[in-house]
Design a protein around this motif. Structure first.
Motif, mmCIF file in Angstrom:
data_model
loop_
_atom_site.group_PDB
_atom_site.id
_atom_site.type_symbol
_atom_site.label_atom_id
_atom_site.label_comp_id
_atom_site.label_asym_id
_atom_site.label_seq_id
_atom_site.Cartn_x
_atom_site.Cartn_y
_atom_site.Cartn_z
ATOM 1 N N ALA A 7 -3.524 10.392 -9.359
ATOM 2 C CA ALA A 7 -4.376 11.503 -8.925
ATOM 3 C C ALA A 7 -4.260 11.805 -7.439
ATOM 4 O O ALA A 7 -4.856 12.774 -6.954
ATOM 5 C CB ALA A 7 -5.828 11.194 -9.279
ATOM 6 N N MET A 8 -3.509 11.022 -6.682
ATOM 7 C CA MET A 8 -3.416 11.221 -5.233
ATOM 8 C C MET A 8 -2.399 12.315 -4.890
ATOM 9 O O MET A 8 -1.205 12.162 -5.171
ATOM 10 C CB MET A 8 -3.008 9.916 -4.538
ATOM 11 C CG MET A 8 -4.107 8.893 -4.492
ATOM 12 S SD MET A 8 -3.581 7.459 -3.532
ATOM 13 C CE MET A 8 -5.136 6.637 -3.323
ATOM 14 N N GLU A 11 0.551 4.041 -1.195
ATOM 15 C CA GLU A 11 -0.117 5.330 -1.027
ATOM 16 C C GLU A 11 -0.158 5.773 0.433
ATOM 17 O O GLU A 11 -0.431 6.942 0.724
ATOM 18 C CB GLU A 11 -1.535 5.278 -1.603
ATOM 19 C CG GLU A 11 -2.473 4.288 -0.927
ATOM 20 C CD GLU A 11 -2.403 2.897 -1.508
ATOM 21 O OE1 GLU A 11 -3.349 2.110 -1.294
ATOM 22 O OE2 GLU A 11 -1.401 2.584 -2.201
ATOM 23 N N ARG A 27 -4.994 -0.053 -5.580
ATOM 24 C CA ARG A 27 -5.561 0.978 -6.444
ATOM 25 C C ARG A 27 -4.992 0.883 -7.854
ATOM 26 O O ARG A 27 -3.899 0.373 -8.064
ATOM 27 C CB ARG A 27 -5.289 2.364 -5.854
ATOM 28 C CG ARG A 27 -5.893 2.564 -4.471
ATOM 29 C CD ARG A 27 -5.652 3.956 -3.949
ATOM 30 N NE ARG A 27 -6.194 4.143 -2.623
ATOM 31 C CZ ARG A 27 -7.464 4.445 -2.352
ATOM 32 N NH1 ARG A 27 -8.321 4.611 -3.352
ATOM 33 N NH2 ARG A 27 -7.874 4.597 -1.110
ATOM 34 N N ARG A 28 -5.732 1.408 -8.818
ATOM 35 C CA ARG A 28 -5.282 1.450 -10.200
ATOM 36 C C ARG A 28 -4.252 2.559 -10.373
ATOM 37 O O ARG A 28 -4.169 3.485 -9.562
ATOM 38 C CB ARG A 28 -6.461 1.673 -11.150
ATOM 39 C CG ARG A 28 -7.467 0.531 -11.141
ATOM 40 C CD ARG A 28 -8.606 0.805 -12.129
ATOM 41 N NE ARG A 28 -9.565 -0.284 -12.135
ATOM 42 C CZ ARG A 28 -9.445 -1.388 -12.863
ATOM 43 N NH1 ARG A 28 -8.399 -1.531 -13.657
ATOM 44 N NH2 ARG A 28 -10.363 -2.340 -12.813
ATOM 45 N N SER A 83 -4.199 4.991 -12.500
ATOM 46 C CA SER A 83 -4.826 6.309 -12.667
ATOM 47 C C SER A 83 -5.215 6.914 -11.327
ATOM 48 O O SER A 83 -5.125 8.130 -11.121
ATOM 49 C CB SER A 83 -6.060 6.194 -13.568
ATOM 50 O OG SER A 83 -6.988 5.269 -13.035
ATOM 51 N N GLU A 84 -5.632 6.064 -10.372
ATOM 52 C CA GLU A 84 -5.999 6.551 -9.048
ATOM 53 C C GLU A 84 -4.768 7.017 -8.280
ATOM 54 O O GLU A 84 -4.800 8.043 -7.585
ATOM 55 C CB GLU A 84 -6.715 5.449 -8.265
ATOM 56 C CG GLU A 84 -8.050 5.031 -8.850
ATOM 57 C CD GLU A 84 -8.666 3.881 -8.074
ATOM 58 O OE1 GLU A 84 -9.673 4.122 -7.380
ATOM 59 O OE2 GLU A 84 -8.145 2.752 -8.152
ATOM 60 N N LEU A 85 -3.675 6.266 -8.411
ATOM 61 C CA LEU A 85 -2.443 6.633 -7.710
ATOM 62 C C LEU A 85 -1.895 7.957 -8.230
ATOM 63 O O LEU A 85 -1.430 8.799 -7.457
ATOM 64 C CB LEU A 85 -1.392 5.528 -7.873
ATOM 65 C CG LEU A 85 -1.712 4.190 -7.201
ATOM 66 C CD1 LEU A 85 -0.663 3.149 -7.565
ATOM 67 C CD2 LEU A 85 -1.810 4.332 -5.686
ATOM 68 N N GLU A 120 -0.006 -5.188 -13.503
ATOM 69 C CA GLU A 120 -1.394 -5.147 -13.036
ATOM 70 C C GLU A 120 -2.003 -6.539 -13.053
ATOM 71 O O GLU A 120 -2.010 -7.203 -14.094
ATOM 72 C CB GLU A 120 -2.218 -4.188 -13.903
ATOM 73 C CG GLU A 120 -1.743 -2.745 -13.791
ATOM 74 C CD GLU A 120 -2.726 -1.754 -14.401
ATOM 75 O OE1 GLU A 120 -3.937 -2.045 -14.392
ATOM 76 O OE2 GLU A 120 -2.279 -0.702 -14.883
ATOM 77 N N ASN A 130 0.835 -1.214 0.000
ATOM 78 C CA ASN A 130 0.000 0.000 0.000
ATOM 79 C C ASN A 130 0.865 1.257 0.000
ATOM 80 O O ASN A 130 0.900 2.022 0.969
ATOM 81 C CB ASN A 130 -0.956 0.004 1.198
ATOM 82 C CG ASN A 130 -1.893 -1.189 1.187
ATOM 83 O OD1 ASN A 130 -2.408 -1.562 0.125
ATOM 84 N ND2 ASN A 130 -2.108 -1.799 2.340
ATOM 85 N N SER A 156 -0.118 -1.991 -4.456
ATOM 86 C CA SER A 156 -1.298 -1.210 -4.106
ATOM 87 C C SER A 156 -2.536 -1.891 -4.654
ATOM 88 O O SER A 156 -2.482 -2.579 -5.680
ATOM 89 C CB SER A 156 -1.200 0.210 -4.675
ATOM 90 O OG SER A 156 -2.376 0.952 -4.383
#
Length: 546
Positions: free
Chosen positions: A367-368, A329, A360-361, A363-365, A385, A327, A358
């Motif tokens: 954007a964090m 993030e 998360r995808r 694209s999500e990472l 992935e 994780n 992670s």
């Protein structure tokens, strides 16, 4: 110079098979264009080809990559010859079989081998040797081409000797060429040791472990218990064999990418939902990079400080270690900055494989705001992935077989097999917990088959054995889809045949083109699916030609 008397004595020197034994069993069959030794085909080639190949590889890929390629080809040839000796002369004493490699190399005209010392003990797993090579193919042909070299050139022969010895000891043996005739020495001199004896930080050992033989688990094992990448089919997304390991079936879509990351020593980022196999991927990457030794350390990112990371980096030094940052993030910013700078400056310890994960995808990472871009992209050179079982329905039967085999191998259950009906049921089952939930379902199902007065014996798992409390029914499509479809039908922009065609095409796409899996996905038999798919295709062709 060797006298005629000495030359004759060479034919009978050493253990069996002697040079005379080997030469007496060479068969030349001109009718079929075959030359063979104990039914193993041989081919005569000009020796100059070896040096021409080396020169061409250096021109195209550079000296380092050329060296690695020829070391690996030599390693493969050595292991193949070791297997050949054991199969062709199965009654040989192990010591004779081991030393036969020097005689085989002489018989085939590659080099005349003179032993300086050859100390080995199979019971204690010890090995140390030194040989002189006279008239070696690579060195001699290099001289014939008037090449001026400043370092040894017998790359393929060094790989051969290492591969041959590694086969017999089931561990990595590394040879080094300390003198080379191509450099002006009287002869070539090579010394062999176990990789452990040379030391983990030895440059040649690192080349073998990281590039020539990326995983010690790939060493050709004389008992056949260890798999070898040299004899396995190329990694691809094709259907795995029914006896494939859990690692093989779960990681099949990403094997190639993981192999590239390990071979190049890159940091890694593994993404996917919980239970999709991220730890399995990190373990595979660790073994590909470091072999079966070393340590895979799981680090919970939310509970570590930059001081702790700094301290652990100092302790890694030349050890073989993989960090799995779970994780990423949640990793504190100061830790991200520390690792980002280390990655950018290529200042990570030589023996460290840095891997993040992670749920998360990508694209999500991205954007964090709390996740530094330099740290994220430092890890994500080739992001890996993994998909959920929901998105791999066509693979679920293969994965289920592998999970069940692992359960049986662990000793927690006797031998069981999944019936065709059970595999079909699993293929459409909703398993949001992915691999851990699938394992639990199969463990309970195996237990449920073990009745008959408490006697445990092999049984066939049927759908009735699956635990109801661990299995969620597949979600029904939302009713909002029906009005939309009906509107399209009423407007004349969609026909029933076109709708069915889309359903069949989508099932085939989700099943990676596998007819049986696609048929299970929509609840028809394979013959029915094949017939309807062909019917749709013929109708489409007819429409396009009118």
């Amino acid at each position: 110079m060797i006298s005629k008397v000495e030359e004759s004595s060479l034919l009978d020197r050493g253990g069996r098979p002697t040079l005379r034994d080997m030469l007496s069993q060479i068969v030349y069959d001109p009718a079929h264009g075959h030359i063979s030794l104990r039914n193993a085909r041989l081919v005569l080639n000009r020796a100059s080809i070896a040096v021409q190949l080396q020169e061409e590889l250096v021109r195209r890929f550079g000296p380092h990559e050329a060296r690695v390629i020829l070391l690996r080809l030599g390693f493969l040839a050595g292991t193949e010859d070791a297997k050949f000796i054991r199969a062709a002369w199965p009654d040989l004493d192990m010591g004779d079989a081991f030393t036969a490699g020097t005689r085989l190399h002489t018989m085939t005209g590659v080099v005349r081998v003179q032993t300086v010392y050859n100390d080995f003990d199979f019971k204690q797993n010890k090995f140390a040797a030194e040989f002189l090579w006279h008239g070696g193919m690579e060195a001699t042909e290099s001289l014939n081409r008037h090449r001026n070299v400043s370092e040894p050139v017998c790359w393929m022969q060094v790989g051969y000797a290492s591969g041959y010895a590694s086969y017999f000891f089931d561990k990595l043996i590394v040879y080094k060429e300390t003198e080379c005739a191509a450099m002006g020495h009287k002869h070539c001199r090579v010394t062999g040791r176990t990789a452990d004896a040379w030391g983990a930080d030895d440059p040649m050992v690192r080349i073998f472990r990281q590039e020539v033989v990326p995983s010690l688990a790939e060493l050709p094992h004389k008992t056949g218990l260890l798999k070898t990448a040299f004899h396995a089919p190329p990694r691809n997304a094709a259907k795995p064999a029914e006896d494939a390991s859990l690692e093989d079936v779960v990681l099949a879509p990403v094997h190639n990418r993981l192999d590239v990351i390990a071979a190049r020593g890159l940091p890694a980022l593994i993404l996917g939902p919980r239970g999709a196999g991220k730890h399995l991927a990190a373990k595979y990457l660790h073994h590909r990079r470091h072999g079966i030794g070393g340590r895979l350390r799981r680090i919970v990112c939310g509970s570590i400080t930059s001081e702790q990371i700094d301290d652990r980096l100092r302790k890694v030094k030349q050890l073989r270690e993989t960090w799995l940052l779970e994780n990423i993030e949640t990793l504190p910013e100061e830790c991200q900055l520390l690792l980002a700078e280390r990655i950018e400056n290529q200042d990570l310890p030589q023996g460290l494989q840095l891997t993040g994960s992670s749920i998360r995808r990508m694209s999500e990472l991205i954007a964090m705001p709390a996740l530094r871009q330099d740290f994220l992209f430092g890890l994500a050179v080739l992001p890996v992935e993994l998909a959920s079982l929901q998105d791999r329905r066509g693979d679920i039967p293969d994965i289920a077989r592998a999970v069940l085999a692992a359960i049986v191998e662990s000793g927690s259950s006797p031998q069981h097999r999944l019936s065709r009906a059970a595999l079909d049921a699993l293929a459409v089952m909703d398993i949001p917990g992915n691999l851990p939930q699938l394992r639990s379902i199969l463990q309970v199902a195996a237990f449920n088959t073990e009745t008959d007065g408490g006697m445990r014996r092999p049984r066939e798992i049927q759908p009735k054995h699956f635990p109801c409390d661990l299995v969620a029914a597949p979600p029904r499509p939302a009713d909002t889809h029906v009005p939309g479809i009906m509107d399209l039908l009423a407007a004349g922009s969609l026909t029933i045949d076109e709708l069915n065609q889309q359903i069949y095409a989508e099932a085939l796409r989700r099943s990676n083109g596998r007819m049986s899996a696609a048929a299970r996905l929509i609840g028809v038999t394979r013959p029915q699916f094949v017939y309807r798919a062909r019917e749709f295709k013929s109708h489409a062709i007819a429409r396009n030609t009118t």
